[in-house]
Design a protein around this motif. Structure first.
Motif, mmCIF file in Angstrom:
data_model
loop_
_atom_site.group_PDB
_atom_site.id
_atom_site.type_symbol
_atom_site.label_atom_id
_atom_site.label_comp_id
_atom_site.label_asym_id
_atom_site.label_seq_id
_atom_site.Cartn_x
_atom_site.Cartn_y
_atom_site.Cartn_z
ATOM 1 N N LEU A 32 -9.638 -1.163 2.475
ATOM 2 C CA LEU A 32 -8.339 -1.440 3.090
ATOM 3 C C LEU A 32 -7.300 -1.682 2.004
ATOM 4 O O LEU A 32 -7.515 -2.498 1.104
ATOM 5 C CB LEU A 32 -8.434 -2.684 3.994
ATOM 6 C CG LEU A 32 -7.113 -3.252 4.534
ATOM 7 C CD1 LEU A 32 -6.463 -2.263 5.488
ATOM 8 C CD2 LEU A 32 -7.352 -4.586 5.228
ATOM 9 N N HIS A 33 -6.191 -0.944 2.098
ATOM 10 C CA HIS A 33 -5.045 -1.256 1.251
ATOM 11 C C HIS A 33 -4.038 -2.008 2.111
ATOM 12 O O HIS A 33 -3.195 -1.390 2.788
ATOM 13 C CB HIS A 33 -4.419 0.010 0.676
ATOM 14 C CG HIS A 33 -3.175 -0.266 -0.112
ATOM 15 N ND1 HIS A 33 -2.021 0.464 0.036
ATOM 16 C CD2 HIS A 33 -2.894 -1.207 -1.040
ATOM 17 C CE1 HIS A 33 -1.085 -0.010 -0.760
ATOM 18 N NE2 HIS A 33 -1.589 -1.023 -1.425
ATOM 19 N N PRO A 34 -4.093 -3.347 2.143
ATOM 20 C CA PRO A 34 -3.230 -4.133 3.035
ATOM 21 C C PRO A 34 -1.844 -4.309 2.428
ATOM 22 O O PRO A 34 -1.536 -5.328 1.796
ATOM 23 C CB PRO A 34 -3.982 -5.459 3.145
ATOM 24 C CG PRO A 34 -4.669 -5.593 1.820
ATOM 25 C CD PRO A 34 -5.003 -4.200 1.363
ATOM 26 N N SER A 35 -0.976 -3.317 2.640
ATOM 27 C CA SER A 35 0.320 -3.331 1.970
ATOM 28 C C SER A 35 1.166 -4.525 2.381
ATOM 29 O O SER A 35 1.947 -5.045 1.572
ATOM 30 C CB SER A 35 1.072 -2.028 2.227
ATOM 31 O OG SER A 35 1.244 -1.810 3.611
ATOM 32 N N SER A 36 1.047 -4.981 3.632
ATOM 33 C CA SER A 36 1.832 -6.147 4.042
ATOM 34 C C SER A 36 1.382 -7.404 3.303
ATOM 35 O O SER A 36 2.201 -8.247 2.934
ATOM 36 C CB SER A 36 1.718 -6.360 5.555
ATOM 37 O OG SER A 36 0.390 -6.648 5.939
ATOM 38 N N VAL A 37 0.088 -7.519 3.055
ATOM 39 C CA VAL A 37 -0.435 -8.659 2.290
ATOM 40 C C VAL A 37 0.041 -8.575 0.843
ATOM 41 O O VAL A 37 0.473 -9.576 0.252
ATOM 42 C CB VAL A 37 -1.973 -8.687 2.357
ATOM 43 C CG1 VAL A 37 -2.547 -9.741 1.409
ATOM 44 C CG2 VAL A 37 -2.441 -8.955 3.786
#
Length: 387
Positions: free
Chosen positions: A274-279
């Motif tokens: 997962l690339h959690p861009s919001s995180v």
């Protein structure tokens, strides 16, 4: 006496529709890439393969590359054609690099067996697989014999212009609340924002939740509108996209960022890679994070203010804990006033240097080319200066 012809420098080509599709990720990567990285962008494999001599084909999000325009979706036939062309390009001398954001498409229709086939095929054909966290690299090394490397993560730049209009109104609203949680980004199925908003109402009592982002799914829009209507003002939704250059203003007014990700059913693969861009964006802006306890999320937020909840149980416990802790802090100090600016720029520059190093490794410059040009050329699709 005529000079001998000089070789054309080999290019690092990213297969994406940027800049026509103004992805903040590619805009930042392009902005901060070193001038000596021979970087260019092409919308599809046909336009990439037309470039000679063969260089590096850098794949990112794959779904557009096996989307059947006549059927309006990803199809087995289009997937087979995509993988066959990729194999032909590799045979012709192209080096294949896949920067993995997620193992399968995460927006729009749910992933299918066709997406599984493409994932396996690209992992088999890639020379190098790049990912954003060590957590992702562990999973990817179990799935491919390719060389897996970690490039790190980054977020958005600091705001480049003052807020105005709706952004100013949203900031004023957040600053007027006892506590303000911000959920910013596209409203998509893999986030299940209506469920996150309902959980927020059930597990908190003082905080307000500001949701900012557009939805293209009528069912999601209707469900979220129903939650907002019954929230007695504690949840508001601004159903439009905010330009990336203004997002930092909203984060500056928030006490915490809510970053939901699903791992149930069709989205189980998000628990692996997962690339959690919001995180990443919230963390770069020094904003405390409320998110599921997934390996990539844990790694990005490690050592930072955060409240993580078991991925399978929803964000309720994390929201309640965040409200309790932040209420105590609010009476003692104003944390938002002490936040430093975003540290994304130096992170993007580091990512750019990694790409440059890989280009030097995969695209060795012939002596004749080096003597003629001094350095590899750079093709800028936007015509904008790079920092």
């Amino acid at each position: 006496m005529t000079s001998p012809p000089t070789a054309t420098p080999r290019q690092w080509v990213i297969a994406t529709d940027y800049p026509r599709w103004p992805s903040p990720y590619f805009a930042h990567l392009h902005r901060y890439a070193p001038q000596t990285l021979p970087l260019t962008f092409c919308p599809d494999l046909a336009s990439v393969s037309a470039i000679q001599p063969p260089g590096v084909l850098n794949l990112h999000r794959l779904k557009r590359l096996y989307h059947d325009a006549s059927q309006g979706t990803r199809t087995p036939r289009a997937a087979a054609e995509f993988l066959a062309r990729l194999a032909d390009m590799r045979q012709a001398g192209w080096r294949v690099v896949w920067t993995v954001h997620n193992l399968k498409p995460i927006d729009g229709d749910a992933a299918t067996g066709t997406d599984d086939i493409v994932t396996r095929g690209v992992l088999d054909l890639a020379d190098i697989v790049l990912c954003h966290t060590n957590a992702d690299s562990t999973v990817l090394r179990s799935r491919t014999d390719a060389d897996v490397r970690v490039i790190g993560w980054a977020g958005l730049d600091n705001p480049t212009r003052p807020p105005g209009g709706a952004v100013s109104e949203l900031m004023d609203h957040m600053r007027g609340q006892p506590l303000a949680f911000l959920l910013l980004g596209h409203i998509t199925r893999y986030k299940d924002v209506p469920a996150a908003a309902a959980t927020f109402l059930a597990r908190t009592t003082r905080a307000s939740l500001v949701i900012v982002g557009a939805s293209r799914d009528p069912a999601i829009s209707a469900a979220l509108s129903r939650v907002v209507a019954g929230a007695d003002g504690r949840v508001i939704w601004y159903p439009h996209r905010v330009p990336p250059e203004l997002a930092g203003h909203l984060y500056a007014a928030a006490d915490a960022a809510v970053c939901p990700y699903r791992t149930d059913g069709d989205y189980g693969f998000l628990s692996e890679v997962l690339h959690p861009s919001s995180v990443a964006t919230a963390t770069c802006y020094q904003v405390p994070v409320i998110a599921p306890d997934l390996p990539a999320v844990e790694e990005i937020t490690r050592g930072r203010p955060r409240w993580l909840a078991p991925a399978e149980g929803g964000l309720g416990p994390a929201m309640a804990a965040a409200e309790s802790t932040l209420t105590t802090l609010r009476h003692a100090v104003a944390p938002k006033a002490r936040r430093p600016p975003s540290d994304s720029a130096h992170r993007w520059k580091r990512i750019g240097r990694i790409y440059q190093s890989l280009a030097a490794e995969l695209l060795p410059v012939e002596p004749s080319t080096r003597a003629a040009s001094g350095s590899p050329s750079h093709q800028d699709p936007t015509g904008e200066p790079r920092r």
